[in-house]
Design an enzyme around this catalytic site. Structure first.
Site, short mmCIF file in Angstrom:
data_model
loop_
_atom_site.label_atom_id
_atom_site.label_comp_id
_atom_site.label_asym_id
_atom_site.label_seq_id
_atom_site.Cartn_x
_atom_site.Cartn_y
_atom_site.Cartn_z
N SER A 12 -50.46 -25.96 24.52
CA SER A 12 -49.39 -24.96 24.60
C SER A 12 -48.06 -25.61 24.22
O SER A 12 -47.16 -24.96 23.68
CB SER A 12 -49.30 -24.41 26.02
N GLY B 194 -51.41 -20.36 30.77
CA GLY B 194 -51.03 -19.37 29.75
C GLY B 194 -50.62 -20.03 28.45
O GLY B 194 -50.95 -21.19 28.20
N HIS C 284 -54.41 -20.65 23.57
CA HIS C 284 -54.78 -21.02 22.20
C HIS C 284 -56.29 -21.19 22.15
O HIS C 284 -56.99 -21.00 23.18
CB HIS C 284 -54.05 -22.30 21.77
N ASP D 26 -57.25 -32.82 29.29
CA ASP D 26 -56.54 -33.39 30.44
C ASP D 26 -57.56 -34.20 31.24
O ASP D 26 -58.00 -33.81 32.32
CB ASP D 26 -55.96 -32.25 31.29
N GLY E 199 -60.86 -28.60 30.69
CA GLY E 199 -60.87 -29.24 29.37
C GLY E 199 -60.80 -30.76 29.50
O GLY E 199 -60.10 -31.27 30.37
N GLY F 268 -58.14 -23.68 22.25
CA GLY F 268 -58.68 -24.63 23.24
C GLY F 268 -59.05 -23.90 24.52
O GLY F 268 -60.14 -24.07 25.06
N HIS F 269 -58.12 -23.06 24.99
CA HIS F 269 -58.42 -22.28 26.20
C HIS F 269 -59.61 -21.35 25.96
O HIS F 269 -60.47 -21.18 26.82
CB HIS F 269 -57.21 -21.41 26.58
P1 AMP Z 1 -53.29 -25.64 30.58
O1 AMP Z 1 -53.02 -24.19 30.30
O2 AMP Z 1 -52.62 -26.56 29.62
O3 AMP Z 1 -53.06 -26.01 32.01
O4 AMP Z 1 -54.84 -25.85 30.32
C1 AMP Z 1 -55.81 -25.08 30.98
C2 AMP Z 1 -57.15 -25.68 30.73
O5 AMP Z 1 -57.42 -25.70 29.32
C3 AMP Z 1 -57.26 -27.15 31.21
O6 AMP Z 1 -58.53 -27.36 31.78
C4 AMP Z 1 -57.09 -27.92 29.92
O7 AMP Z 1 -57.70 -29.20 29.93
C5 AMP Z 1 -57.79 -27.00 28.93
N1 AMP Z 1 -57.31 -27.27 27.57
C6 AMP Z 1 -56.04 -27.29 27.13
N2 AMP Z 1 -55.99 -27.62 25.83
C7 AMP Z 1 -57.27 -27.81 25.44
C8 AMP Z 1 -57.90 -28.18 24.20
N3 AMP Z 1 -57.19 -28.43 23.10
N4 AMP Z 1 -59.25 -28.27 24.17
C9 AMP Z 1 -59.99 -28.02 25.28
N5 AMP Z 1 -59.46 -27.68 26.47
C10 AMP Z 1 -58.12 -27.58 26.55
#
Ligand code: AMP
Length: 286
Positions: free
Chosen positions: A188, A31, A34, A152, A149, A36-37
């Site tokens: 996030s 959650g 942004h 990570d 993404g 990226g998600h």
């Molecule tokens: P998170 O909510 O941070 O656990 O991220 C969920 C998914 O979004 C993971 O696969 C992350 O690698 C991907 N993600 C987070 N930030 C970015 C970004 N800036 N660009 C691309 N993918 C992202």
């Protein structure tokens, strides 16, 4: 968009979709969404008939309780963004729904050295938590495609390893890092930074660029020192690592040697831990 809070109701809906032979794509998140998600959602839409996003702040992957408690929660805005981006299904379960037997006795995954280096070294137990939640979510959703993404990057390699063992039928797609205009990787966690720190934090990208631009001429140790200096001179308080590794194994490398290198950084600014990475060759990896 349909919102499901329980595995049972979600699975009933998925059975219906599967019986129509629809291709199901899954984008797991914590959650505080942004762009990226949303780029993962867009990629998912390109390959699949049905896009499922999950929002679940996974308690077992936080080695720092404080970090878990401070993790941003913006569910109203997340729902709005997902609706606007034409996500079909949101799975938003509670902790009890995902961890029906509690969070104490977790399954152990064999991740080898991958869980003791880089992120694993500085966040002990983190990848066991990641694998535990993904094992549960993938068993519930059973998608055809999973979208992760490259932000990570180590997590992506860890999940690939776990999935080779348990979910070899699911295709994994890694999506490029989405950045702010100043180069800062969207995260996030950036929400916890002041405007000033957000500007300064772009130096993480400048440090990665410095490595990329000089990789063929400079000694790798000197490059890592220079990148660290750039971070500290621009307001980072503490550095966990600046590393140059082989992109397939994540083992440290000190010359090019035909390998496909990646530079990875984890550092703190205003007490917030940020990670970023950059592939150092133009070859499209993995
Ligand atoms: P998170 O909510 O941070 O656990 O991220 C969920 C998914 O979004 C993971 O696969 C992350 O690698 C991907 N993600 C987070 N930030 C970015 C970004 N800036 N660009 C691309 N993918 C992202």
């Amino acid at each position: 968009m349909i919102l499901f809070k329980t595995a049972e109701t979600l699975q009933k809906e998925l059975e219906k979709l599967r019986s129509k032979n629809l291709k199901i794509g899954f984008v797991p998140t914590m959650g505080a969404l942004h762009a990226g998600h949303l780029s993962l959602i867009d990629e998912c839409k390109k390959h699949c008939d049905v896009v499922i996003c999950s929002i679940f702040v996974n308690p077992t992957q936080f080695n720092d309780k404080n970090d878990f408690e401070k993790y941003p929660v913006t569910i109203q805005n997340d729902i709005y963004l997902l609706e606007t981006n034409k996500t079909d299904i949101l799975f938003w379960p509670s902790i009890n729904e995902v961890y029906k037997d509690g969070i104490e006795d977790l399954q152990h995954f064999d991740l080898g050295y991958l869980e003791t280096i880089l992120e694993g070294k500085y966040r002990p137990g983190h990848f066991q938590g990641v694998c535990n939640v993904m094992y549960r979510l993938l068993n519930i959703v059973q998608p055809d495609y999973l979208f992760l993404g490259r932000k990570d990057y180590q997590q992506y390699l860890v999940l690939k390893k776990m999935m080779q063992q348990y979910f070899s039928n699911i295709n994994i797609t890694a999506v490029d890092i989405k950045r702010e205009e100043n180069g800062l990787a969207m995260s996030s966690r950036n929400m916890r930074l002041s405007e000033e720190a957000k500007n300064k934090a772009a130096s993480i990208y400048q440090s990665l660029q410095l490595i990329k631009q000089n990789i063929s001429e400079e000694n790798f140790d000197i490059l890592k020192v220079k990148a660290s200096q750039t971070l500290l001179q621009n307001g980072f308080d503490k550095i966990d690592y600046v590393e140059i590794c082989d992109a397939e194994t994540l083992l440290s490398v000190n010359k090019l040697n035909g390998k496909k290198p990646i530079a990875l950084i984890a550092a703190f600014i205003e007490g917030v831990r940020l990670i970023d990475n950059i592939l150092l060759t133009k070859i499209h990896l993995l």
